[in-house]
Design an enzyme around this catalytic site. Structure first.
Site, PDB file in Angstrom:
ATOM      1  N   LYS A   1      -4.291   0.202 -11.148  1.00 36.76           N
ATOM      2  CA  LYS A   1      -5.032   1.122 -12.012  1.00 36.76           C
ATOM      3  C   LYS A   1      -5.775   2.145 -11.166  1.00 36.76           C
ATOM      4  CE  LYS A   1      -9.395  -1.359 -12.698  1.00 36.76           C
ATOM      5  NZ  LYS A   1     -10.302  -1.874 -13.707  1.00 36.76           N
TER       6      LYS A   1
ATOM      7  N   HIS B   1       8.084  -3.254  16.389  1.00 39.57           N
ATOM      8  CA  HIS B   1       9.098  -3.453  17.429  1.00 39.57           C
ATOM      9  C   HIS B   1      10.411  -2.819  16.994  1.00 39.57           C
ATOM     10  CE1 HIS B   1       6.986  -6.220  20.139  1.00 39.57           C
ATOM     11  NE2 HIS B   1       6.310  -6.532  19.061  1.00 39.57           N
TER      12      HIS B   1
ATOM     13  N   THR C   1       2.929  -0.943   1.833  1.00 38.51           N
ATOM     14  CA  THR C   1       4.087  -0.320   2.475  1.00 38.51           C
ATOM     15  C   THR C   1       4.165   1.179   2.218  1.00 38.51           C
ATOM     16  OG1 THR C   1       5.487  -0.776   0.559  1.00 38.51           O
ATOM     17  CG2 THR C   1       5.424  -2.460   2.301  1.00 38.51           C
TER      18      THR C   1
END
Length: 187
Positions: free
Chosen positions: A185, A115, A167
């Site tokens: 890893k 949004h 992210t």
């Protein structure tokens, strides 16, 4: 229809229930005619399929969408490859492309929708949305309750730990975890 916004709004009104943000009941009855489900695929009866006919939904061979999931392609296509399992209570909001041999555990959110909120003079709900394609490549395992944010690409043969919030893009052959997700890893 693109040249006539009034007609577009009218057709959208006929297809989508604006309050519920899902296709109207009579459109959902037609879903078997416009959703593409390959041989051996299964969608459990309790799955909420918010898939209007003007966007693509495709489920590959022998893939499964388990109980209580929500699949929404109202703002972008949802494409799921072969031999992929979408676990219990997942939410997938397009545009999303999920490869083959992918396993999504329980309670995962994969969303390409965000949004807008920059204008302080308007309510957030009145500022519209933006979408950025999410891509999950082949041979990926995503642990329970992970969140995959808009614009993310997860490479081949990756593992996303349970509870991670992804992210940033995840390179091939990598294990990531944490909030925000970081490389733990190389595999």
């Amino acid at each position: 229809m693109k040249a006539n916004p009034r007609l577009k709004r009218w057709v959208d009104f006929l297809i989508m229930n604006q309050r519920d943000a899902r296709p109207r009941w009579y459109i959902r009855l037609l879903a078997p005619f416009y959703q593409h489900r390959s041989w051996g695929s299964k969608i459990y009866w309790s799955v909420r399929m918010d898939t209007p006919p003007y966007r693509r939904f495709s489920l590959g061979r022998k893939s499964v969408i388990e109980s209580f999931c929500c699949i929404n392609n109202a703002v972008g296509d949802v494409i799921i490859g072969d031999h992929t399992r979408i676990g219990i209570h997942n939410t997938i909001i397009g545009p999303v492309s999920i490869g083959s041999h992918v396993n999504l555990a329980q309670g995962i959110t994969v969303t390409a929708l965000n949004h807008n909120f920059a204008d302080k003079t308007k309510n957030i709900g009145n500022q519209g949305i933006t979408t950025k394609q999410v891509t999950i490549k082949d041979d990926v395992w995503i642990g329970a309750n992970a969140v995959i944010l808009p614009g993310i690409t997860i490479g081949r043969h990756c593992v996303v730990a349970a509870g991670a919030v992804v992210t940033k893009d995840v390179p091939d052959n990598t294990l990531v975890g944490g909030v925000p997700a970081k490389i733990i890893k190389r595999l």
